[in-house]
Scaffold this motif. Structure first.
Motif, PDB file in Angstrom:
ATOM      1  N   UNK A 243      18.923  22.195   7.348  1.00  0.00           N
ATOM      2  CA  UNK A 243      18.932  22.110   5.887  1.00  0.00           C
ATOM      3  C   UNK A 243      19.071  23.508   5.306  1.00  0.00           C
ATOM      4  N   UNK A 244      18.282  24.462   5.811  1.00  0.00           N
ATOM      5  CA  UNK A 244      18.322  25.840   5.305  1.00  0.00           C
ATOM      6  C   UNK A 244      19.677  26.490   5.570  1.00  0.00           C
ATOM      7  N   UNK A 245      20.247  26.231   6.749  1.00  0.00           N
ATOM      8  CA  UNK A 245      21.579  26.801   7.055  1.00  0.00           C
ATOM      9  C   UNK A 245      22.630  26.275   6.076  1.00  0.00           C
ATOM     10  N   UNK A 246      22.594  24.964   5.834  1.00  0.00           N
ATOM     11  CA  UNK A 246      23.563  24.370   4.908  1.00  0.00           C
ATOM     12  C   UNK A 246      23.351  24.905   3.489  1.00  0.00           C
ATOM     13  N   UNK A 247      22.120  25.088   3.113  1.00  0.00           N
ATOM     14  CA  UNK A 247      21.781  25.590   1.787  1.00  0.00           C
ATOM     15  C   UNK A 247      22.283  27.017   1.593  1.00  0.00           C
ATOM     16  N   UNK A 248      22.250  27.814   2.645  1.00  0.00           N
ATOM     17  CA  UNK A 248      22.639  29.226   2.532  1.00  0.00           C
ATOM     18  C   UNK A 248      24.148  29.426   2.614  1.00  0.00           C
ATOM     19  N   UNK A 249      24.877  28.384   2.987  1.00  0.00           N
ATOM     20  CA  UNK A 249      26.348  28.534   3.086  1.00  0.00           C
ATOM     21  C   UNK A 249      27.017  28.592   1.738  1.00  0.00           C
TER      22      UNK A 249
END
Length: 150
Positions: free
Chosen positions: A144-150
């Protein structure tokens, strides 16, 4: 995580096909964001996640090294990323994990009791389940955090 003997792991594994159905039904009932028909692509993703989680958990408890640990981890990272991309919070997915753990715990205790597990083995099973849910929750949170930071 404690290890079960092969017959003990087999006693739990025998519950998995019906257990997956029961978990999916409970998630649809108890998690508002997932309170819809479990069909189509969404249903396939939920079923896949449940089946991977159950099989991976019993494999690890049975002392097996999961065949493809990184693929299993990627499943939960992708589920977390998918929640972000679908515009949902991570709360629904984590709630689904907790619902699944609750249903699985009940079923595993029933199966373990029938198979003659010692009380200590049942306690260890519960602790292992909580640790496992924490692990897949962390994997999904990372996705979730990786997708949010993209």
């Amino acid at each position: 995580m404690s290890t079960l003997t092969p017959p003990s792991a087999d006693a739990l594994r025998a519950t998995l096909p019906e257990l997956a159905d029961d978990i999916i039904a409970a998630i649809a009932r108890e998690v508002p964001d997932y309170a819809r028909a479990m069909e189509g692509r969404f249903g396939e993703v939920v079923r896949f996640g449940v089946e991977v989680a159950l099989n991976r958990f019993v494999d690890v408890l049975g002392g097996a090294t999961p065949k493809n640990q990184s693929r299993a981890r990627d499943t939960y990272v992708r589920l977390g990323a998918g929640e972000y991309r679908a515009g949902r919070s991570l709360d629904a997915l984590l709630a689904a994990y907790r619902v699944g753990a609750k249903v699985a715990w009940r079923r595993f205790v029933e199966a373990g009791t029938r198979a003659g597990f010692a009380p200590d083995a049942l306690y260890d099973l519960g602790e292992a389940m909580f640790a496992y849910i924490d692990e897949i929750s962390a994997e999904s949170a990372a996705g979730f955090a990786e997708a949010q930071s993209e």
